[in-house]
Every structure is written in C-alpha cells, then in structure tokens.
Design an enzyme around this catalytic site. Structure first.
Site, PDB file in Angstrom:
ATOM      1  N   LYS A 128      13.493  57.371  -0.597  1.00 14.84           N
ATOM      2  CA  LYS A 128      12.926  58.569  -1.232  1.00 14.84           C
ATOM      3  C   LYS A 128      12.294  59.474  -0.174  1.00 14.84           C
ATOM      4  O   LYS A 128      12.475  60.686  -0.184  1.00 14.84           O
ATOM      5  CB  LYS A 128      11.883  58.166  -2.288  1.00 14.84           C
ATOM      6  CG  LYS A 128      11.535  59.313  -3.205  1.00 14.84           C
ATOM      7  CD  LYS A 128      10.348  59.010  -4.087  1.00 14.84           C
ATOM      8  CE  LYS A 128       9.071  59.364  -3.352  1.00 14.84           C
ATOM      9  NZ  LYS A 128       7.851  59.166  -4.144  1.00 14.84           N
ATOM     10  N   ASP A 174      11.833  60.355  -7.924  1.00 14.08           N
ATOM     11  CA  ASP A 174      10.515  59.760  -8.154  1.00 14.08           C
ATOM     12  C   ASP A 174      10.421  59.410  -9.636  1.00 14.08           C
ATOM     13  O   ASP A 174      11.406  59.506 -10.377  1.00 14.08           O
ATOM     14  CB  ASP A 174       9.401  60.720  -7.714  1.00 14.08           C
ATOM     15  CG  ASP A 174       9.310  61.931  -8.630  1.00 14.08           C
ATOM     16  OD1 ASP A 174      10.223  62.117  -9.471  1.00 14.08           O
ATOM     17  OD2 ASP A 174       8.328  62.680  -8.529  1.00 14.08           O
TER      18      ASP A 174
END
Ligand code: SF4
Length: 260
Positions: A170, A188
């Site tokens: 991420k 997320d």
C-alpha cells in the site's frame, strides 16, 4: 474353476468401494430424505451483476466533475516526507499523523536530517501516533537504507519501495501514485469497503480489490481514482451509516442494503 474366473472379473470392474457418502446421482434420484439428513444451509445472496464499462465510466466521470483534482490528506513536502507520512499512517488517522509531522518535517525533511535527528528525538515528535516506537525504528532504518542504496532518493519501483523497512504494497502504491504519477491503486480500509459494497471490484483481500479495480477503471481515471474512492469512502460511503441519499453513484451501486 469357473467360480475362480467369475470372482476375478467382479473384483476388477464394477464393484464400488464402500463409502460413507452416497453417490451424488443416487441422492438426486432418491425420492425421500434420510432421517438424519443435515438441515439445508441458507442460500447466499446472489452475486451482484458486474458493472458494465459504461457504468464505470459514468461513475468516475461524476467523481471527476465533482472534484477534478482530488488531493490526498497526508501532509508532506517531497517524496521522502510522503513516504515517511505513509509509513506513520498505518493504523492511524491522517489527521493524527499530520498533527505530528508538521513539526517533525520542519526539522527533518530529508533522510540525512532524519538520521541527524536520531531515533530518540524522532520518538518524541511522533509519540501521539499509535505504534510510534516501532515506527520510529522503521523511519530511521528506511532513511539509512535510502542513503546507503538509493542516493538519498525515494526509489521509483514497487519492489524497491517495498524493500524499505515499514513499507508494504500500500505504501508503495501511494508513493508511486502521489509522488511519481503512476497509475497505481492503493487499497486502504475505505477503498476496500467501497470496492466490495458497490460491487465495482469485489475481493476477499486488499490485493484482490486492487487488481479488480485496476482491471475495470479506464486509464483516463487511474491517476486520481485512488483519491476519489478514498474520499468517497471517508465522507459518503461511511462504514456504519453510508450517506446513500447524497451519494453521487447511488443509482449505479449494487449494494442490496443501500438506503435509496
Ligand atoms: S449508494 Fe450508499 S452504499 Fe452505495 S456507494 Fe453510495 S453511499 Fe455507498
């Protein structure tokens, strides 16, 4: 003699091995249910119809019209401070990270300055952020690695960014997208929820949702798609009480529980 031959043929061919489970076909043909048959499992709700390319284009056109230049909410000054902010933001809010990094980045906005500041002082700056001790260790270690292996610059490939302490997929996606304009999709909690709830990109884990989103979103929207989806999840498609009445894409959303 004849008996012996017959016995061999039977053994080799049609005899079914004993099994606790009756053959499927036999069960289907049987008229009644056995007394100890398990209760039927409740059927899962049917999978939502996948979005058509025209619907995906329509949704992102609406996001673009409403907010042509969406911005991330993590404050930063350069790719290095963006990287540090993203590492600090794991299991923390952007607002909480910003409160700590405003003062930190004023004194340490490069890996060299961060090393000069040192781990103890860094801990003081970020002690309001969850897991700050471990994060301080990682920020010092990643700063040292940037200097030792990347000339003090944040590298431009996913594999290199992921090799830095505290940085995962991420983090790499956010940095590649925001610092270097790559068409990456960081997933997320908000993007994960929106991808699944709307039916746009269902997936069991962030990677599945990421790959599904990359597959369906046209390239023309990919630079900002990550921010549009985060902002949509953060301010409209809220986890507990989604604001379906004011949602830009409520006619396209596949969520059976939407309130419009
Ligand atoms: S209609 Fe409701 S559930 Fe669907 S995307 Fe909009 S806010 Fe989320």
């Amino acid at each position: 003699m004849a008996k012996i031959i017959r016995a061999k043929r039977v053994k080799k061919s049609r005899v079914q091995p004993l099994s606790k489970k009756p053959a499927k076909a036999a069960v289907q043909k049987s008229a009644g249910k056995p007394a100890n048959a398990p209760k039927p499992v409740a059927k899962k709700s049917p999978k939502p119809k996948p979005w058509t390319p025209a619907e995906v284009h329509e949704a992102f056109s609406r996001f673009r019209n409403a907010n042509p230049e969406p911005k991330g909410e993590l404050e930063h000054l350069n790719p290095y401070t963006l990287l540090v902010a993203v590492v600090l933001s794991a299991q923390a809010t952007d607002a909480g990270v910003n409160r700590a990094t405003r003062a930190l980045f004023a004194v340490a906005d490069t890996p060299q300055k961060m090393l000069a500041l040192g781990e103890d002082s860094l801990r003081d700056y970020i002690k309001t952020i969850g897991l700050y001790r471990n994060k301080a260790k990682n920020v010092i270690a990643l700063s040292a690695k940037l200097i030792a292996e990347f000339g003090g610059e944040v590298p431009r490939t996913r594999a290199e960014i992921e090799s830095l302490p505290g940085a995962g997929r991420k983090t790499a996606n956010v940095v590649l997208n925001m610092a270097y304009g790559e068409h990456t999709m960081a997933v997320d909690t908000h993007v994960f929820r929106v991808g699944n709830r709307t039916g746009l990109a269902p997936g069991n884990n962030p990677l599945e949702v990421e790959l599904a989103l990359e597959k369906v979103i046209p390239s023309e929207f990919m630079l900002h798609a990550h921010h549009w989806l985060i902002l949509h999840g953060r301010y409209t498609c809220l986890a507990r009480k989604p604001r379906c009445d004011v949602c830009l894409i409520n006619d396209l959303c596949r969520w059976p529980e939407k309130t419009v």
